[in-house]
Each structure stands twice: as C-alpha cells, then as structure tokens.
Design an enzyme around this catalytic site. Structure first.
Site, mmCIF file in Angstrom:
data_model
loop_
_atom_site.group_PDB
_atom_site.id
_atom_site.type_symbol
_atom_site.label_atom_id
_atom_site.label_comp_id
_atom_site.label_asym_id
_atom_site.label_seq_id
_atom_site.Cartn_x
_atom_site.Cartn_y
_atom_site.Cartn_z
ATOM 1 N N ILE A 1 -25.017 -40.529 -39.791
ATOM 2 C CA ILE A 1 -25.238 -41.443 -38.678
ATOM 3 C C ILE A 1 -24.667 -42.828 -39.008
ATOM 4 O O ILE A 1 -24.082 -43.495 -38.145
ATOM 5 C CB ILE A 1 -26.753 -41.514 -38.355
ATOM 6 C CG1 ILE A 1 -27.227 -40.145 -37.836
ATOM 7 C CG2 ILE A 1 -27.059 -42.607 -37.341
ATOM 8 C CD1 ILE A 1 -28.737 -40.021 -37.635
ATOM 9 N N TYR B 1 -42.264 -39.867 -45.183
ATOM 10 C CA TYR B 1 -41.216 -40.256 -44.215
ATOM 11 C C TYR B 1 -41.864 -40.798 -42.930
ATOM 12 O O TYR B 1 -41.438 -41.832 -42.394
ATOM 13 C CB TYR B 1 -40.374 -39.018 -43.918
ATOM 14 C CG TYR B 1 -39.142 -39.258 -43.074
ATOM 15 C CD1 TYR B 1 -38.010 -39.868 -43.607
ATOM 16 C CD2 TYR B 1 -39.105 -38.829 -41.744
ATOM 17 C CE1 TYR B 1 -36.871 -40.057 -42.840
ATOM 18 C CE2 TYR B 1 -37.972 -39.006 -40.973
ATOM 19 C CZ TYR B 1 -36.856 -39.627 -41.523
ATOM 20 O OH TYR B 1 -35.732 -39.809 -40.752
ATOM 21 N N THR C 1 -26.504 -33.419 -38.071
ATOM 22 C CA THR C 1 -25.879 -34.044 -39.249
ATOM 23 C C THR C 1 -25.957 -33.069 -40.425
ATOM 24 O O THR C 1 -26.550 -31.991 -40.308
ATOM 25 C CB THR C 1 -26.633 -35.320 -39.685
ATOM 26 O OG1 THR C 1 -27.967 -34.955 -40.040
ATOM 27 C CG2 THR C 1 -26.659 -36.375 -38.594
ATOM 28 N N ASN D 1 -29.770 -48.682 -41.648
ATOM 29 C CA ASN D 1 -29.664 -47.241 -41.426
ATOM 30 C C ASN D 1 -29.974 -46.415 -42.673
ATOM 31 O O ASN D 1 -30.416 -45.276 -42.556
ATOM 32 C CB ASN D 1 -28.246 -46.921 -40.920
ATOM 33 C CG ASN D 1 -27.930 -45.453 -41.040
ATOM 34 O OD1 ASN D 1 -28.368 -44.643 -40.227
ATOM 35 N ND2 ASN D 1 -27.185 -45.077 -42.082
ATOM 36 N N ALA D 2 -29.756 -46.981 -43.874
ATOM 37 C CA ALA D 2 -29.962 -46.197 -45.110
ATOM 38 C C ALA D 2 -31.363 -45.597 -45.097
ATOM 39 O O ALA D 2 -32.340 -46.286 -44.809
ATOM 40 C CB ALA D 2 -29.788 -47.093 -46.336
ATOM 41 N N VAL E 1 -29.803 -50.724 -51.477
ATOM 42 C CA VAL E 1 -30.588 -51.624 -50.622
ATOM 43 C C VAL E 1 -31.948 -51.971 -51.205
ATOM 44 O O VAL E 1 -32.600 -52.922 -50.752
ATOM 45 C CB VAL E 1 -30.778 -51.057 -49.185
ATOM 46 C CG1 VAL E 1 -29.464 -51.015 -48.437
ATOM 47 C CG2 VAL E 1 -31.478 -49.699 -49.183
HETATM 48 P P1 NAD Z 1 -27.734 -39.128 -44.553
HETATM 49 O O1 NAD Z 1 -28.543 -38.647 -45.713
HETATM 50 O O2 NAD Z 1 -26.606 -38.259 -44.083
HETATM 51 O O3 NAD Z 1 -27.129 -40.588 -44.861
HETATM 52 C C1 NAD Z 1 -27.926 -41.619 -45.414
HETATM 53 C C2 NAD Z 1 -27.021 -42.579 -46.166
HETATM 54 O O4 NAD Z 1 -27.871 -43.595 -46.732
HETATM 55 C C3 NAD Z 1 -26.260 -41.924 -47.323
HETATM 56 O O5 NAD Z 1 -24.893 -42.279 -47.271
HETATM 57 C C4 NAD Z 1 -26.943 -42.484 -48.555
HETATM 58 O O6 NAD Z 1 -26.081 -42.590 -49.684
HETATM 59 C C5 NAD Z 1 -27.404 -43.839 -48.063
HETATM 60 N N1 NAD Z 1 -28.488 -44.373 -48.906
HETATM 61 C C6 NAD Z 1 -29.571 -43.705 -49.371
HETATM 62 N N2 NAD Z 1 -30.284 -44.522 -50.172
HETATM 63 C C7 NAD Z 1 -29.641 -45.713 -50.214
HETATM 64 C C8 NAD Z 1 -29.894 -46.933 -50.903
HETATM 65 N N3 NAD Z 1 -30.953 -47.085 -51.692
HETATM 66 N N4 NAD Z 1 -29.028 -47.967 -50.708
HETATM 67 C C9 NAD Z 1 -27.935 -47.816 -49.902
HETATM 68 N N5 NAD Z 1 -27.648 -46.677 -49.243
HETATM 69 C C10 NAD Z 1 -28.494 -45.633 -49.417
HETATM 70 O O7 NAD Z 1 -28.774 -39.401 -43.387
HETATM 71 P P2 NAD Z 1 -28.555 -39.444 -41.772
HETATM 72 O O8 NAD Z 1 -28.990 -38.144 -41.227
HETATM 73 O O9 NAD Z 1 -27.218 -39.961 -41.451
HETATM 74 O O10 NAD Z 1 -29.683 -40.519 -41.382
HETATM 75 C C11 NAD Z 1 -29.417 -41.905 -41.243
HETATM 76 C C12 NAD Z 1 -30.694 -42.605 -40.795
HETATM 77 O O11 NAD Z 1 -31.158 -42.016 -39.578
HETATM 78 C C13 NAD Z 1 -31.842 -42.493 -41.789
HETATM 79 O O12 NAD Z 1 -32.582 -43.700 -41.778
HETATM 80 C C14 NAD Z 1 -32.670 -41.356 -41.219
HETATM 81 O O13 NAD Z 1 -34.020 -41.435 -41.627
HETATM 82 C C15 NAD Z 1 -32.511 -41.606 -39.744
HETATM 83 N N6 NAD Z 1 -32.771 -40.422 -38.898
HETATM 84 C C16 NAD Z 1 -31.980 -39.300 -38.960
HETATM 85 C C17 NAD Z 1 -32.259 -38.201 -38.137
HETATM 86 C C18 NAD Z 1 -31.411 -36.948 -38.119
HETATM 87 O O14 NAD Z 1 -31.699 -36.032 -37.335
HETATM 88 N N7 NAD Z 1 -30.352 -36.857 -38.930
HETATM 89 C C19 NAD Z 1 -33.356 -38.249 -37.272
HETATM 90 C C20 NAD Z 1 -34.155 -39.389 -37.261
HETATM 91 C C21 NAD Z 1 -33.842 -40.476 -38.064
#
Ligand code: NAD
Length: 451
Positions: A221, A357, A392, A290-291, A264
């Site tokens: 995302i 979470y 994703t 977003n992380a 972060v």
């Molecule tokens: P993802 O795991 O594909 O990507 C997350 C990114 O955050 C990764 O590139 C990771 O390296 C980075 N990250 C993790 N820890 C970090 C840190 N300490 N410092 C810097 N970067 C860091 O996840 P995603 O599915 O793309 O989700 C992105 C956001 O959306 C998250 O906050 C997630 O909780 C939220 N979200 C996702 C969904 C879904 O269905 N995929 C649903 C609801 C919420």
C-alpha cells in the site's frame, strides 16, 4: 494478489454460467484515469423542498464541472449519479418525496454509478424532530448502499459546524465521492466542517508543489500511496527500513522522489524526516504514516516481543513522529501539515488473533482525533484511513478459504486495491480538504464487520 473469480464472472462463458447459477457477480470497479469523465452519466440532483436553494447551488457547481445535470427523474437516462440534498430538512416527513425520487431511478443507475447524500449533522440543542431528520440520513444511506449493485456506491457528506454547502471542502468531498477515485469507498458518511481553502487550480493535480513523506513505501500500500501522491503533483520522500532498501529505491525511482532509509521507531525519526524534506526539497506538507506490521497470535499465546513490536511500529512511532513534527518535543515543528495515518477495520470491529494489531489501529484512531485540534491550531489536519480487505502480498498469504470469505464480505463483494487506499489518502492530504479533520475514512467496500 489477483481475484480470479471476479475476472471470471465478468468474461465470456463463465459470465453466462454465473448468471444462470445465480452466483455473486462482483463488478469490475472503475478506477481513476486522467482524462476520463468525472461520472459515468448524467447527475440527478434532488432535494426536499426546504433544501432546494442548496441543491441549486450544488447543481450550478456541477454544471461548471461540465457535468450533465438534471433536476427531474426521467426514464430516458442511464444515470451516472444521484445527489440527494437534505441540508435544510426539518422533520422526518419532509424527506419522503426526495428519497422516493431517488428510488425511482435506481434501476437505471449505471454500472459504477454513485449515490451521494448531503445533509447536516444532528447537534446539541436540536429539537427532537430535527435531530431525528438529520440522524435518519445515516441509517438511510448505509442501508441504500447495501442495495446498490454493479459497482455502484452510496456515500454521504455530513456538514458540521455550519459548513456551507458550496465550500471548497464540501466540493472536494463531493468530487471524491462522485469520481472513480472512491471506487472502494462505500456506505460511508464523512463529516465536513467549516474550515476551508481555495479550490485547486487543477482538481486532477491537487498536490502540485507539495512535499509528501510516506513511511513503509518500499512495497504494498505504501508504494501505491507514493505513486498516487506523485501522480497528483507531489514530490515524494519514500521512507522504509534499511532491510527494504531495494524496494525503497525502486519506489523512489518510480516516483522521481528521494529515498530515506529509516526505522520509524527510532527516537529521532520525526526530526530526520523533517531535516531530509527541508534540505532536499525545501519543506514538508504531507506525512502519511503507513508503515505497519502484523504479529498475529491469540492473546493466550502472545509473546511480549510480538505485542511490543506491533505497538512500537504501528502506534508509538506515529505518536513520537507527530510530536516532533508539531514541535511538541521543544523543537519548532511545521505549520500547515496534512497528517494521514493508516488505521484498519480490525481496529474498529476487532479480529481474532489480532489483539495487538487491533489495539494499535484503534489507538491510531484515538490519537488522530486528539491530534486534529493540535494540528488545526497550526493550519493543518490529521485524519486516518481504515482499509478493509486489500489485495496485497500480506493478504495473499492468508489461506485460500479464509481469504475468499474475507474478500467477499462487503457490499462490493471483492477486495480493494492498494490504489483505492492511496486515492483516499490523496483526497485527505489535499489542501482543498481543509474541512475534513479528525476523521476516519473507511476504504472497505462497506465491509460487513462493524460494531
Ligand atoms: P506491507 O507489509 O506490504 O508493507 C509495510 C511496509 O512497512 C514494508 O515495506 C515494511 O518494510 C515497512 N515497515 C515495517 N516496519 C517499519 C519500520 N519500523 N520503519 C519503517 N518502515 C517499516 O503492508 P501493507 O499491506 O502494504 O500495509 C500498509 C499499511 O496498511 C499498514 O499500516 C497496515 O496495517 C495497513 N492495512 C493493510 C491492510 C491490507 O489489507 N493489506 C488492511 C488494513 C490496514
């Protein structure tokens, strides 16, 4: 990451078969492409008698946007949208004619059509009948959204604090809901307050000249957010951990921005973000938190490291960074910031195996509401986006049967795409959305989970 069922029931023989068998047929959602028309057909603007003046004002604006606007339902149109204006309704009995006029055209609402309500929030001191009329819109809209078919959505704008119906913030929200940018936003009512801003020179490039930071931008995302911010004019700083350096460089190159390798959770993350944005790009306007990470476990089996890691990345990091950006750590901070945080429907409805979470994402909603007045005092906003099931790498790893159930449990009967979340973030980050502050916008296809 692909939803082959949705593809199959929309093409050739399998489409006919699915129709015959009465199987659910999720529509192919229309997504934003520059140059495409705002709506897929004419817009019907209806209102109750008392709200006619406001309906006229909105109709004028829609005409100015080049839309085919009609004020009477008729059988000759394949409607692109219905706009139901109920801003001055006094009693529940006032709305009958307008809602029934809306109902009379729904069978001719186009694929990916839109229904948008505009109403006022019930407020302290309202007479009971007025409060009933205003609050009634909430249940009406959420129910109607569940009746719409073929990728059509229903969303509502709720004016608060005396916001004018034709303020830029209301119009920005209306454009978002009418457009393909809100493809996966359904059944939502978004409060819009009186704070306002000038309309953008180009509604398709609302972030021209702005500097935006996205954390967790290496993939998923976050990468989609970076690309969408850049598409809409922003210079983008992509942040991720050093271990994700390759993906980070890929995103930064794709968007013509810069990469900042940063965890972060580090103590000075906010100060480093600010310093990078200022020295490399001359300022900072937008920060997207977003992380995020998952460490799913039933609470009975949860290890301290699993709980603590999720809280540290998803919640504490955002708090610390915001404190530094807003000068609450003794520093100068920045004015006019647009902060957007990633929450989740898991933080609203809860999810088995996700106590950590769920806590973190509900915490994000809590801090967003509390941060809103602090950042407003410096001319900015703080909002959150709560995605539901998004296609994703993360959700692709869910076992097939669980994944199929999760992705169908919403009014649009499919998962969203990363770009759907990104479009909502661009909308909230845009200067024209100044009146949207302290809100949580769900991007979940009207996920049936709730509370
Ligand atoms: P993802 O795991 O594909 O990507 C997350 C990114 O955050 C990764 O590139 C990771 O390296 C980075 N990250 C993790 N820890 C970090 C840190 N300490 N410092 C810097 N970067 C860091 O996840 P995603 O599915 O793309 O989700 C992105 C956001 O959306 C998250 O906050 C997630 O909780 C939220 N979200 C996702 C969904 C879904 O269905 N995929 C649903 C609801 C919420």
């Amino acid at each position: 990451m692909t939803d082959s069922y949705t593809k199959a029931v929309n093409s050739g023989f399998t489409k006919t078969l699915a129709k015959k068998l009465g199987l659910p047929r999720p529509a192919i959602l229309r997504r934003f492409r520059a140059g495409d028309p705002l709506t897929v057909g004419p817009v019907l603007v209806v209102s109750d008698d008392a709200s006619t003046g406001d309906a006229d004002r909105i109709a004028q604006v829609l005409l100015g946007w080049g839309l085919d606007v009609r004020r009477q339902p008729s059988d000759d149109a394949r409607w692109g949208a219905v706009l139901l204006v109920l801003t001055e309704t006094r009693r529940p009995t006032d709305v009958s004619a307008a809602v029934l006029a809306t109902g009379s055209v729904l069978r001719r609402l186009a694929t990916n059509g839109r229904v948008v309500t505009v109403s006022r929030a019930a407020a302290d001191g309202d007479a009971p009948a007025l409060a009933a009329a205003r609050n009634g819109v909430d249940g009406f809209l959420r129910s109607l959204a569940k009746e719409l078919r073929a990728g059509a959505t229903g969303n509502g704008i709720v004016l608060t604090g005396g916001a004018a119906v034709d303020s830029t913030s209301v119009l920005a929200t209306l454009r978002f809901f009418l457009s393909a940018r809100s493809a996966y936003v359904d059944g939502q009512l978004l409060p819009v307050g009186p704070a306002d801003a000038a309309a953008p020179a180009d509604w398709d490039r609302p972030l021209a000249g702005k500097v935006a930071v996205v954390t967790g931008a290496a993939r998923g995302i976050g990468a989609a957010i970076a690309k969408t911010l850049a598409r809409d004019g922003a210079t983008v700083v992509c942040v991720d951990v050093p271990a994700a350096g390759e993906g980070l460089a890929r995103t930064a190159n794709a968007v013509g921005g810069t990469a900042l390798q940063l965890d972060v959770t580090s103590d000075d993350a906010g100060r480093r973000i600010l310093e990078h944005a200022r020295t490399r790009h001359g300022g900072l306007d937008v920060v997207v938190h977003n992380a995020g990470i998952l460490r799913d476990k039933l609470l009975a089996n949860m290890k301290p490291a699993q709980w603590d890691a999720v809280i540290a990345v998803n919640l504490e990091a955002q708090l610390r960074i915001n404190d530094q950006l807003l000068g609450r750590d003794g520093g100068e901070g920045v004015d006019g910031l647009r902060l957007v945080s990633l929450a989740s429907t898991s933080g609203i409805a809860g999810n088995k195996g996700q106590t950590n979470y769920g806590y973190s994402k509900a915490g994000v909603i809590g801090h967003t509401r509390a941060t809103a007045p602090l950042v407003a005092a410096r001319g900015g906003t703080a909002n959150a986006v709560a995605p539901g099931f998004i296609e994703t790498e993360m959700t692709a790893s869910i076992p097939f049967a669980t994944r199929e159930v999760a992705r169908r449990l919403n009014s649009l009967q499919q998962g969203g795409r990363p770009v759907d979340v990104a479009e909502a973030i661009v909308f909230l980050a845009s200067p024209a959305s100044a009146g949207v502050n302290g809100q949580v916008l769900r991007v979940c296809g009207q996920n049936l989970v709730g509370r």
